[in-house]
Motif scaffolding. Structure first.
Motif, PDB file in Angstrom:
ATOM      1  N   ALA A  90      12.902  -0.344  -7.024  1.00  0.00           N
ATOM      2  CA  ALA A  90      11.546  -0.461  -6.168  1.00  0.00           C
ATOM      3  C   ALA A  90      10.776   0.276  -5.906  1.00  0.00           C
ATOM      4  O   ALA A  90       9.309   0.561  -5.252  1.00  0.00           O
ATOM      5  N   MET A  91      10.650   1.747  -5.855  1.00  0.00           N
ATOM      6  CA  MET A  91      10.287   2.955  -5.932  1.00  0.00           C
ATOM      7  C   MET A  91       8.906   3.049  -7.099  1.00  0.00           C
ATOM      8  O   MET A  91       8.147   3.535  -7.167  1.00  0.00           O
ATOM      9  N   VAL A  92       9.955   2.772  -8.549  1.00  0.00           N
ATOM     10  CA  VAL A  92       9.129   2.797  -9.414  1.00  0.00           C
ATOM     11  C   VAL A  92       8.016   1.873  -9.580  1.00  0.00           C
ATOM     12  O   VAL A  92       6.797   2.384  -9.730  1.00  0.00           O
ATOM     13  N   SER A  93       8.532   0.355  -8.639  1.00  0.00           N
ATOM     14  CA  SER A  93       7.093  -0.704  -8.768  1.00  0.00           C
ATOM     15  C   SER A  93       6.281   0.328  -8.023  1.00  0.00           C
ATOM     16  O   SER A  93       4.701  -0.071  -8.077  1.00  0.00           O
ATOM     17  N   THR A  94       6.592   0.351  -6.404  1.00  0.00           N
ATOM     18  CA  THR A  94       5.797   1.095  -6.049  1.00  0.00           C
ATOM     19  C   THR A  94       4.356   2.278  -6.707  1.00  0.00           C
ATOM     20  O   THR A  94       3.696   2.251  -6.136  1.00  0.00           O
ATOM     21  N   LEU A  95       5.634   3.012  -7.207  1.00  0.00           N
ATOM     22  CA  LEU A  95       4.039   4.630  -8.100  1.00  0.00           C
ATOM     23  C   LEU A  95       4.328   3.556  -8.732  1.00  0.00           C
ATOM     24  O   LEU A  95       2.232   4.173  -8.389  1.00  0.00           O
ATOM     25  N   CYS A  96       3.827   2.822  -9.351  1.00  0.00           N
ATOM     26  CA  CYS A  96       2.858   1.904 -10.770  1.00  0.00           C
ATOM     27  C   CYS A  96       2.088   0.793  -9.734  1.00  0.00           C
ATOM     28  O   CYS A  96       0.982   1.186 -10.254  1.00  0.00           O
ATOM     29  N   ALA A  97       2.110   0.735  -8.183  1.00  0.00           N
ATOM     30  CA  ALA A  97       1.296  -0.132  -8.058  1.00  0.00           C
ATOM     31  C   ALA A  97       0.053   0.790  -7.285  1.00  0.00           C
ATOM     32  O   ALA A  97      -0.876   0.483  -7.509  1.00  0.00           O
ATOM     33  N   PHE A  98       0.860   2.031  -6.817  1.00  0.00           N
ATOM     34  CA  PHE A  98      -0.026   3.300  -6.026  1.00  0.00           C
ATOM     35  C   PHE A  98      -0.898   3.818  -7.286  1.00  0.00           C
ATOM     36  O   PHE A  98      -2.135   3.828  -6.871  1.00  0.00           O
ATOM     37  N   LEU A  99      -0.151   4.166  -8.800  1.00  0.00           N
ATOM     38  CA  LEU A  99      -1.876   4.329  -9.454  1.00  0.00           C
ATOM     39  C   LEU A  99      -2.201   3.509  -9.650  1.00  0.00           C
ATOM     40  O   LEU A  99      -3.273   3.441 -10.021  1.00  0.00           O
ATOM     41  N   GLU A 100      -2.005   2.196  -9.873  1.00  0.00           N
ATOM     42  CA  GLU A 100      -3.114   1.108  -9.908  1.00  0.00           C
ATOM     43  C   GLU A 100      -3.955   1.379  -9.039  1.00  0.00           C
ATOM     44  O   GLU A 100      -5.334   1.187  -9.312  1.00  0.00           O
ATOM     45  N   THR A 101      -3.954   1.262  -7.773  1.00  0.00           N
ATOM     46  CA  THR A 101      -4.571   1.224  -6.488  1.00  0.00           C
ATOM     47  C   THR A 101      -5.826   2.672  -6.734  1.00  0.00           C
ATOM     48  O   THR A 101      -6.513   2.749  -6.770  1.00  0.00           O
ATOM     49  N   LYS A 102      -4.900   3.447  -6.761  1.00  0.00           N
ATOM     50  CA  LYS A 102      -6.192   4.926  -7.523  1.00  0.00           C
ATOM     51  C   LYS A 102      -6.656   5.157  -8.233  1.00  0.00           C
ATOM     52  O   LYS A 102      -7.989   5.006  -8.172  1.00  0.00           O
ATOM     53  N   SER A 103      -6.285   4.234  -9.172  1.00  0.00           N
ATOM     54  CA  SER A 103      -7.486   4.148 -11.285  1.00  0.00           C
ATOM     55  C   SER A 103      -8.287   3.135 -10.677  1.00  0.00           C
ATOM     56  O   SER A 103      -9.685   3.613 -10.949  1.00  0.00           O
ATOM     57  N   HIS A 104      -8.341   2.598  -9.467  1.00  0.00           N
ATOM     58  CA  HIS A 104      -9.055   0.939  -9.063  1.00  0.00           C
ATOM     59  C   HIS A 104     -10.650   1.954  -8.600  1.00  0.00           C
ATOM     60  O   HIS A 104     -11.376   2.181  -8.683  1.00  0.00           O
ATOM     61  N   ALA A 105     -10.056   2.737  -7.437  1.00  0.00           N
ATOM     62  CA  ALA A 105     -10.763   3.866  -6.693  1.00  0.00           C
ATOM     63  C   ALA A 105     -11.275   4.488  -7.137  1.00  0.00           C
ATOM     64  O   ALA A 105     -12.365   5.007  -6.505  1.00  0.00           O
ATOM     65  N   PHE A 106     -10.786   5.688  -8.033  1.00  0.00           N
ATOM     66  CA  PHE A 106     -11.557   6.988  -9.035  1.00  0.00           C
ATOM     67  C   PHE A 106     -12.606   5.926  -9.700  1.00  0.00           C
ATOM     68  O   PHE A 106     -13.334   6.982  -9.413  1.00  0.00           O
ATOM     69  N   GLU A 107     -12.759   4.422 -10.004  1.00  0.00           N
ATOM     70  CA  GLU A 107     -13.578   3.908 -10.594  1.00  0.00           C
ATOM     71  C   GLU A 107     -14.873   3.226  -9.783  1.00  0.00           C
ATOM     72  O   GLU A 107     -15.671   2.772 -10.291  1.00  0.00           O
ATOM     73  N   GLY A 108     -14.663   3.189  -8.156  1.00  0.00           N
ATOM     74  CA  GLY A 108     -14.552   3.012  -7.788  1.00  0.00           C
ATOM     75  C   GLY A 108     -15.259   0.886  -7.314  1.00  0.00           C
ATOM     76  O   GLY A 108     -16.170   0.173  -7.212  1.00  0.00           O
ATOM     77  N   ASP A 109     -14.064   0.476  -7.858  1.00  0.00           N
ATOM     78  CA  ASP A 109     -13.927  -0.561  -7.953  1.00  0.00           C
ATOM     79  C   ASP A 109     -13.786  -1.425  -6.343  1.00  0.00           C
ATOM     80  O   ASP A 109     -13.375  -0.345  -5.306  1.00  0.00           O
ATOM     81  N   ASP A 110     -14.131  -2.471  -5.547  1.00  0.00           N
ATOM     82  CA  ASP A 110     -14.344  -3.025  -4.651  1.00  0.00           C
ATOM     83  C   ASP A 110     -12.087  -3.491  -4.631  1.00  0.00           C
ATOM     84  O   ASP A 110     -12.195  -4.766  -5.070  1.00  0.00           O
ATOM     85  N   PRO A 111     -11.650  -3.192  -3.482  1.00  0.00           N
ATOM     86  CA  PRO A 111     -10.478  -3.682  -3.526  1.00  0.00           C
ATOM     87  C   PRO A 111     -10.418  -4.981  -3.292  1.00  0.00           C
ATOM     88  O   PRO A 111      -8.945  -6.039  -3.215  1.00  0.00           O
ATOM     89  N   ALA A 112     -11.613  -5.412  -2.886  1.00  0.00           N
ATOM     90  CA  ALA A 112     -10.760  -6.914  -1.940  1.00  0.00           C
ATOM     91  C   ALA A 112     -11.438  -7.656  -3.270  1.00  0.00           C
ATOM     92  O   ALA A 112     -10.902  -9.104  -3.830  1.00  0.00           O
ATOM     93  N   GLU A 113     -11.520  -7.394  -4.742  1.00  0.00           N
ATOM     94  CA  GLU A 113     -11.792  -8.119  -5.396  1.00  0.00           C
ATOM     95  C   GLU A 113     -10.867  -8.007  -7.360  1.00  0.00           C
ATOM     96  O   GLU A 113     -10.844  -8.133  -8.215  1.00  0.00           O
ATOM     97  N   ILE A 114      -9.942  -6.863  -6.731  1.00  0.00           N
ATOM     98  CA  ILE A 114      -9.092  -6.056  -7.488  1.00  0.00           C
ATOM     99  C   ILE A 114      -7.649  -7.359  -8.092  1.00  0.00           C
ATOM    100  O   ILE A 114      -7.237  -8.010  -8.169  1.00  0.00           O
ATOM    101  N   GLY A 115      -7.365  -7.770  -6.276  1.00  0.00           N
ATOM    102  CA  GLY A 115      -6.327  -8.377  -6.453  1.00  0.00           C
ATOM    103  C   GLY A 115      -4.836  -7.437  -5.839  1.00  0.00           C
ATOM    104  O   GLY A 115      -4.476  -5.904  -5.931  1.00  0.00           O
ATOM    105  N   SER A 116      -3.624  -8.033  -5.702  1.00  0.00           N
ATOM    106  CA  SER A 116      -2.134  -7.343  -5.628  1.00  0.00           C
ATOM    107  C   SER A 116      -2.145  -7.200  -6.733  1.00  0.00           C
ATOM    108  O   SER A 116      -0.828  -7.571  -7.652  1.00  0.00           O
ATOM    109  N   PRO A 117      -1.419  -5.852  -7.099  1.00  0.00           N
ATOM    110  CA  PRO A 117      -0.812  -5.638  -7.991  1.00  0.00           C
ATOM    111  C   PRO A 117       0.669  -5.897  -8.471  1.00  0.00           C
ATOM    112  O   PRO A 117       0.996  -6.662  -9.535  1.00  0.00           O
ATOM    113  N   VAL A 118       1.118  -5.921  -6.712  1.00  0.00           N
ATOM    114  CA  VAL A 118       2.761  -6.651  -7.047  1.00  0.00           C
ATOM    115  C   VAL A 118       2.826  -7.941  -7.213  1.00  0.00           C
ATOM    116  O   VAL A 118       3.599  -8.768  -7.639  1.00  0.00           O
ATOM    117  N   ALA A 119       1.407  -8.869  -6.865  1.00  0.00           N
ATOM    118  CA  ALA A 119       1.853  -9.909  -6.875  1.00  0.00           C
ATOM    119  C   ALA A 119       1.400 -10.597  -8.731  1.00  0.00           C
ATOM    120  O   ALA A 119       1.743 -11.745  -9.270  1.00  0.00           O
TER     121      ALA A 119
END
Length: 121
Positions: A90-119
């Motif tokens: 569960a922690m590894v999965s959370t880290l993976c989702a965290f890194l995806e979120t940080k990557s999208h934010a780094f690129e300036g992606d709109d969070p509303a258009e990203i979708g849920s990495p967990v889904a």
């Protein structure tokens, strides 16, 4: 193409660890094309004793994937060991989702258009 330096990834891992997750995580220097770091994050799982790492699914991509390398021997666990392993997973999965979120934010992606990495799992 996204460029993730070891320094950036180390900062992201430090930020993640401030949430209190007791994972043994480190960024592995790995040269991609033109000598750029590709984003390889290694995790030491205490309850699986297997090589586990997280990296972008394609160089420069914002979707991250977890790899569990093959084991030479079977893993046998009792109920308590399986529970401990599931907690680590569960922690590894959370880290993976965290890194995806940080990557999208780094690129300036709109969070509303990203979708849920967990889904996507």
């Amino acid at each position: 193409m996204t460029f993730r330096s070891k320094q950036t990834l180390d900062a992201w891992i430090e930020e993640f660890q401030r949430f209190g997750y007791p994972l043994a995580v480190k960024v592995i220097p790995q040269d991609g094309s033109l000598g750029r770091d590709t984003g390889l994050v290694a995790i030491t799982m205490m309850n699986a004793q297997t090589v586990t790492y997280i990296e972008p699914d394609v160089p420069g991509g914002n979707t991250w994937r977890i790899t569990f390398e093959a084991r030479e021997t079977e893993l046998r666990l009792g109920a308590g060991g399986a529970l401990a392993l599931s907690t680590e997973l569960a922690m590894v999965s959370t880290l993976c989702a965290f890194l995806e979120t940080k990557s999208h934010a780094f690129e300036g992606d709109d969070p509303a258009e990203i979708g849920s990495p967990v889904a996507e799992a």
